[in-house]
Write a protein that holds these residues in place. Structure first.
Motif, PDB file in Angstrom:
ATOM      1  N   GLN A 149      37.327  44.684  48.256  1.00 28.64           N
ATOM      2  CA  GLN A 149      38.741  44.360  48.039  1.00 28.64           C
ATOM      3  C   GLN A 149      38.877  43.125  47.160  1.00 28.64           C
ATOM      4  OE1 GLN A 149      41.031  42.718  51.354  1.00 28.64           O
ATOM      5  NE2 GLN A 149      42.653  44.206  50.940  1.00 28.64           N
ATOM      6  N   HIS A 150      38.057  42.117  47.431  1.00 28.26           N
ATOM      7  CA  HIS A 150      38.085  40.901  46.611  1.00 28.26           C
ATOM      8  C   HIS A 150      37.765  41.226  45.153  1.00 28.26           C
ATOM      9  CE1 HIS A 150      37.557  36.676  45.537  1.00 28.26           C
ATOM     10  NE2 HIS A 150      36.437  37.029  44.933  1.00 28.26           N
ATOM     11  N   GLU A 151      36.785  42.094  44.943  1.00 29.91           N
ATOM     12  CA  GLU A 151      36.410  42.469  43.579  1.00 29.91           C
ATOM     13  C   GLU A 151      37.561  43.174  42.863  1.00 29.91           C
ATOM     14  OE1 GLU A 151      33.220  45.440  41.327  1.00 29.91           O
ATOM     15  OE2 GLU A 151      32.887  44.835  43.409  1.00 29.91           O
ATOM     16  N   VAL A 152      38.232  44.100  43.563  1.00 29.37           N
ATOM     17  CA  VAL A 152      39.343  44.829  42.949  1.00 29.37           C
ATOM     18  C   VAL A 152      40.507  43.889  42.666  1.00 29.37           C
ATOM     19  CG1 VAL A 152      41.062  46.647  43.301  1.00 29.37           C
ATOM     20  CG2 VAL A 152      38.690  47.028  43.972  1.00 29.37           C
ATOM     21  N   GLY A 294      44.259  51.875  50.294  1.00 28.37           N
ATOM     22  CA  GLY A 294      44.072  52.248  48.896  1.00 28.37           C
ATOM     23  C   GLY A 294      45.396  52.366  48.165  1.00 28.37           C
ATOM     24  N   ALA A 295      46.395  52.991  48.812  1.00 29.19           N
ATOM     25  CA  ALA A 295      47.708  53.142  48.187  1.00 29.19           C
ATOM     26  C   ALA A 295      48.381  51.793  47.985  1.00 29.19           C
ATOM     27  CB  ALA A 295      48.586  54.050  49.048  1.00 29.19           C
ATOM     28  N   TYR A 296      48.214  50.890  48.944  1.00 26.90           N
ATOM     29  CA  TYR A 296      48.833  49.560  48.838  1.00 26.90           C
ATOM     30  C   TYR A 296      48.249  48.765  47.666  1.00 26.90           C
ATOM     31  CZ  TYR A 296      50.090  44.752  50.008  1.00 26.90           C
ATOM     32  OH  TYR A 296      50.549  43.468  49.957  1.00 26.90           O
ATOM     33  N   ILE A 297      46.916  48.750  47.565  1.00 21.45           N
ATOM     34  CA  ILE A 297      46.276  48.005  46.473  1.00 21.45           C
ATOM     35  C   ILE A 297      46.583  48.665  45.131  1.00 21.45           C
ATOM     36  CG2 ILE A 297      44.070  47.252  45.521  1.00 21.45           C
ATOM     37  CD1 ILE A 297      43.009  47.046  48.368  1.00 21.45           C
ATOM     38  N   ALA A 298      46.589  50.001  45.098  1.00 24.14           N
ATOM     39  CA  ALA A 298      46.933  50.703  43.859  1.00 24.14           C
ATOM     40  C   ALA A 298      48.345  50.337  43.421  1.00 24.14           C
ATOM     41  CB  ALA A 298      46.808  52.211  44.048  1.00 24.14           C
ATOM     42  N   GLY A 299      49.261  50.205  44.375  1.00 25.09           N
ATOM     43  CA  GLY A 299      50.631  49.811  44.040  1.00 25.09           C
ATOM     44  C   GLY A 299      50.689  48.446  43.388  1.00 25.09           C
TER      45      GLY A 299
END
Length: 457
Positions: A149-152, A294-299
């Motif tokens: 998550q940190h990397e993304v 995944g959807a939250y970070i993609a948003g």
């Protein structure tokens, strides 16, 4: 995607007599009460006993499934080498420790922290080995998730391309949900079609120019976007939502398809995050959680990309406007130092930019126009209203006229928009001179007429 046995099923399992037990009753009770996966091995490395927690951790129907098997068979590659070293240490009377992955009876990969210690008789001779394995799977999964998550998020913060960010996000969720394949699809600006997708583990699922209509029966993703809520399809080969796209499921070899909408901060649907299973079924609680993440970070990534795109378009419009404006523009700081400028034709500036940037008005302009400009700056800052000032500059044996409109910007800075009004001023002066000349001629004519009249009389 693997299924595990429930605790109720495990509690109902019979204890078989073929399972070896510790001879000491106290030790047996201690071993059975432990929540770690405990096994007693003989000196050949074969399993003589598995405790109750071990049966549960390893998804066994009965401890007899492990008894008699080589303990090393449960480890692969590097983990097997570490297990062999731990056995050698324990046989030699020392403690052997290592960490490594091993699959359960149902095929689920777990990560273990293992310690192998010798069991001795009254003479101190090693007669058996005790292997204690603690399940670190959840802790390692959380550590891996936080690192991924940190990397993304770092990619989002540093402005990496959107497709690279989404591909990294998809790989992260796939690692956390073993056996799954994921995708992200985006909605076009009209909100009627899915126009772009990322599915690195399903090559060919989305091709350049992909455009899929969004609707109430548009597969899992199109329907989730249309409804704005999760859509879970257990079997794409039979579900009515996939009626028009069953060939896609057959081509790419998936049955289950679960999709959640990607929402913006204002709840607008931006796309969907999907997970595909090779077998029919519904998602586990962990898989649902990972899809939501995944959807939250993609948003976040998509909204940031859209904001950057809007900014780029705005900057392009501003550059086009500036290219069309013939006036000069200067931004000056609180100390009246030239910070930035704009000129359609920089060569027409009275002073090259290298000679006025970083210098004050008084250093660049003659005293009279410099003081007029500074006075206009101070009035504009004090009133927060536009201030106009006209000034002249001598250049090449001629007098040039300029008009500056000064406004406050960025709190203590000023923007000065300078227009060359030389031609207008000269036209005005010529008009004044012509009016004076005409008036003089009129006076001369009138005087002539008056003189003639007087002479006649």
């Amino acid at each position: 995607m693997a299924q595990t046995r429930t605790d109720t099923q495990l509690n109902e399992l019979p204890v078989t007599h073929e399972v070896a037990r510790p001879t000491d009753d106290i030790n047996r009770r201690i071993v059975d009460s432990s929540e770690d996966c405990l096994k007693i091995l003989n000196l050949d490395g074969r399993i003589d006993y598995v405790n109750t927690a071990g049966v549960r951790h390893m998804d066994l129907c009965s401890p007899a499934e492990m008894v008699g098997r080589s303990w090393l068979d449960y480890w692969e590659e590097e983990a097997r080498n570490a297990a062999e070293a731990a056995l050698r240490n324990a046989k030699g009377g020392r403690r052997g420790v290592f960490q490594g992955p091993s699959r359960t009876a149902t095929g689920v990969m777990k990560w273990w922290d293992v310690a192998v210690t010798p069991i001795t008789d009254t003479t101190g001779r090693v007669v058996q080995l005790l292997a204690v394995a603690r399940d670190l799977t959840e802790r390692r999964r959380e550590e891996a998730f936080r690192a991924g998550q940190h990397e993304v998020l770092e990619m989002i913060a540093t402005g990496a391309p959107l497709d690279e960010i989404l591909a990294s996000l998809v790989h992260l969720i796939e690692r956390l949900c073993e056996g799954s394949r994921c995708s992200v699809v985006l909605v076009d600006r009209t909100g009627t079609h899915m126009r772009y997708g990322v599915a690195p583990s399903i090559p060919g699922l989305f091709t350049p120019g992909t455009e899929i209509t969004i609707g109430p029966k548009a597969g899992s993703c199109g329907t989730a976007i249309y409804l704005g809520k999760p859509v879970m399809v257990a079997d794409a080969l039979s579900d009515p939502l996939w009626e028009g796209a069953r060939d896609v499921a057959r081509t790419f070899g998936f049955r289950a398809c679960w999709s959640v909408p990607i929402l913006a901060s204002d709840r607008k649907v931006l796309g969907s995050f999907a997970m595909y299973g090779d077998t029919a079924g519904m998602p586990s609680g962990e898989e649902l959680r990972q899809m939501d993440i995944g959807a939250y970070i993609a948003g976040i990534a998509i909204e940031r990309e859209q904001a950057h795109q809007a900014l780029r378009e705005s900057e392009e419009r501003n550059r086009a406007i500036l290219r069309a404006i013939p006036d000069w523009m200067f931004v000056l700081g609180a100390d009246r130092v030239f910070l930035h400028y704009h000129a359609k034709v920089p060569a027409r500036l009275m002073v090259p930019p290298s000679e006025f940037l970083g210098r004050t008005v008084r250093e660049v302009r003659p005293p009279a126009p410099a003081e007029a400009l500074i006075a206009a700056f101070e009035k504009a800052l004090a009133s927060d209203e536009p201030e106009k000032v006209e000034y002249t500059v001598a250049a090449d044996d001629q007098e040039l006229f300029y008009e500056a409109t000064v406004v406050r910007c960025d709190d203590d800075k000023v923007l000065s928009i300078v227009r060359d009004i030389t031609d207008r001023k000269r036209a005005e002066l010529d008009a004044v001179a012509q009016r004076h000349e005409l008036a003089h001629l009129n006076r001369v004519a009138m005087l002539g007429e008056l003189t003639g009249a007087l002479a006649h009389e």
